[in-house]
Every structure is written in C-alpha cells, then in structure tokens.
Design an enzyme around this catalytic site. Structure first.
Site, PDB file in Angstrom:
ATOM      1  N   SER A  69      -3.460 -47.762 -38.260  1.00 29.73           N
ATOM      2  CA  SER A  69      -4.199 -46.591 -38.739  1.00 29.73           C
ATOM      3  C   SER A  69      -3.988 -46.467 -40.249  1.00 29.73           C
ATOM      4  O   SER A  69      -2.966 -46.924 -40.780  1.00 29.73           O
ATOM      5  CB  SER A  69      -3.666 -45.322 -38.066  1.00 29.73           C
ATOM      6  N   TYR A 124       3.504 -39.878 -35.940  1.00 35.66           N
ATOM      7  CA  TYR A 124       2.309 -40.704 -35.695  1.00 35.66           C
ATOM      8  C   TYR A 124       2.137 -41.747 -36.803  1.00 35.66           C
ATOM      9  O   TYR A 124       2.030 -42.951 -36.537  1.00 35.66           O
ATOM     10  CB  TYR A 124       1.043 -39.831 -35.584  1.00 35.66           C
TER      11      TYR A 124
END
Ligand SMILES: NC(=O)C1=CN([C@@H]2O[C@H](COP(=O)(O)OP(=O)(O)OC[C@H]3O[C@@H](n4cnc5c(N)ncnc54)[C@H](OP(=O)(O)O)[C@@H]3O)[C@@H](O)[C@H]2O)C=CC1
Ligand SMILES: O=CCS(=O)(=O)O
Length: 252
Positions: free
Chosen positions: A139, A152
């Site tokens: 990501s 995350y």
C-alpha cells in the site's frame, strides 16, 4: 495445461477482480477467502470458463494454510502465480485510541498471514521456476505516513521489505516478486476499516475518482504475465486525483 494462479482474499475487491482478469486470460484459479458463499458465487460465475478450485481459508491459521496447499487437487498443484492479496485495515482512529486487538488482527493478517501463505507455496513456485511470480499487495501506506495509519501502514512497510528480501533469496530460481502499492481504491476496504460504516465509506470515495478494483487487477495480471526475464520490484499507483499533502505543524 493452463497456468495456475492462487489468490488470497478472492471474495471481494482486488482479489475478486483479479480472479475475473486471470479467468479472462484462461488461467486456472485457486480462490481462497473466509466467506464460503462468496467463493461459491465466484466459482459459479467463472467455473464455466476455466478450472476453478475454491478453499475457505483464514490466512492467519498457518496449519490451515499448509493443509489447503497440501490438499490441492490434481490439475491445481503447479502454481505459477501467488497473489498475496488478503488483508485489511482496522482502527481508523489515532494510535492512542486504537484497540490492541485490532492491531493484533492487522499484524496477524497482513504480516503473518502473508508469510504463512508464502512459506507454504514457495516450494511449488520454485519448482515451477522461470515465469513464476509472487505478487504482494502492499500500500502507499507502507511508504507514506498519515494519521490513523499506525499499525496498518507499518504492516504494509513489512510487505515492501519482505518483497525485496525475498527477491534476494530467490535470485537464480526464476521466481519473481513484486510489491504492488495502491493508493485510494474503492472496495470494501473502508467498510471493513470503519466497522461497517457505509456513510463513511461513501464519503471517502465520494466527489472524487478513486481507483477501481479492476485497475489494480489489471496491474496484478500484467505483473504476473510479463516475460519471465522481467521483474517489477514495486509498483506504486494512485488515482490521478490523489497526491501527497504538506507536513503537519503543531502551533500555539
Ligand atoms: N482499497 C484500498 O484502498 C487499498 C487496499 N490495499 C490492500 O489490498 C488488499 C485487498 O484489499 P481490498 O480489495 O481493497 O479490500 P476488500 O475488503 O474488498 O477485500 C479484502 C479481502 O481480504 C480477505 N481477507 C481479509 N482478512 C482475511 C483473512 N484473515 N483470511 C483470508 N482472507 C482475508 C477478504 O476476504 P474474507 O473476508 O472473505 O476472508 C477479502 O476478500 C489488502 O491487502 C489491502 O490492505 C492496498 C492499498 C489500497
Ligand atoms: O491501503 C490503503 C490505501 S490508504 O487508505 O492507506 O490510503
């Protein structure tokens, strides 16, 4: 015999779109995820076009991962591409307000789950040799910090470095490894992150043009189907309407 792809988290978003993209190109599909009904729907949709094997699998369960790989039926064993896509974000609030269980779930899924599947499939990929691929879903959060990203983003930084380190060890085996790092993409991702808040999800993706699952599926497929001598190390991709922001400064 057709090429075989194994996709984790095939029940939604990028994984499901990737299943459709590989099917379009005639690949045999091994589709996994926790939601049995979604897997059955996908098998019904794509099973008429290409061979499909589904397995209900929580990637956090290392024994279950091993069992699923060991029990792959004849015709699905020679995996050529592993798409490590299963993952999630939780706890959108600041770190100091986040729940420890949510942190553990992200680590168990995005880091340990990805490692579990990679470890189980690596011997097969090495046997497949030239042209085999591991495509990991990282990501932009693995590279760029932002408020509420805490564990995350850190888990996706792991994905990036693990990708690079795998490349070093797999030199000479023919197995390629790629980190695809998307920015904002409209899937069920924000619904999961916010604990099912559809309004929050609609707001995030509203009045702009986010990436679509199919955009990322195309890149996943592209990466895994390039000529055997080409390795994409990392692909960072954002919607045209997304960019970085200025540093935050705390003022009196
Ligand atoms: N959407 C975005 O903006 C971005 C997403 N990503 C990453 O892309 C990947 C896919 O996300 P996206 O498609 O957007 O999100 P979705 O929520 O739409 O899909 C996530 C998939 O992961 C699966 N999954 C989650 N936890 C587990 C688990 N423990 N075991 C097995 N499967 C699991 C889900 O299946 P099930 O619930 O059935 O198990 C689902 O199929 C993730 O790794 C995410 O972090 C990266 C950058 C941007
Ligand atoms: O990984 C998902 C993209 S973002 O929400 O971190 O920007």
């Amino acid at each position: 015999m057709s090429d075989i792809v194994l996709i984790t988290g095939a029940t939604s978003g990028f994984g499901r779109a990737a299943a459709r993209r590989f099917a379009e190109a005639g690949w045999s599909l091994i589709l996994t995820g926790r939601r049995a009904e979604r897997l059955a729907d996908l098998e019904k949709e794509l099973g008429g076009k290409v061979p499909v094997h589904t397995a209900v699998l929580d990637v956090r369960d290392a024994d279950a991962v091993k069992d699923v790989i060991t029990a792959l039926p004849e015709g699905f064993r020679a995996v050529k591409a592993l798409i490590n896509n299963a993952g999630l974000a939780l706890a959108p609030q600041p770190a100091q307000k986040a729940d420890l269980d949510d942190w553990h779930t992200m680590i168990d899924t995005n880091i340990k789950g990805l490692v579990n599947v990679t470890h189980a499939v690596l011997p097969t990929l090495i046997e497949t040799g030239a042209g085999a691929s591991i495509v990991n879903l990282g990501s932009v959060a693995g590279q760029w910090p932002y408020p509420g990203s805490h564990v995350y983003g850190a888990s996706k930084a792991f994905v990036q470095q693990f990708t690079y380190n795998l490349r070093c060890d797999l030199q000479g085996t023919g197995v390629r490894v790629t980190d695809i790092a998307p920015g904002m993409a409209e899937t069920e991702f924000t619904l999961v992150r916010t604990g099912g808040d559809q309004a929050a999800s609609d707001k995030l993706y509203g009045d702009t043009t986010p990436l679509e699952a199919e955009d990322i599926a195309e890149l996943i497929f592209y990466t895994a189907s390039l000529p055997a001598h080409v390795n994409v190390n990392r692909l960072e991709v954002m919607p045209t309407r997304q960019a970085w922001s200025a540093f935050a400064v705390d003022r009196d």
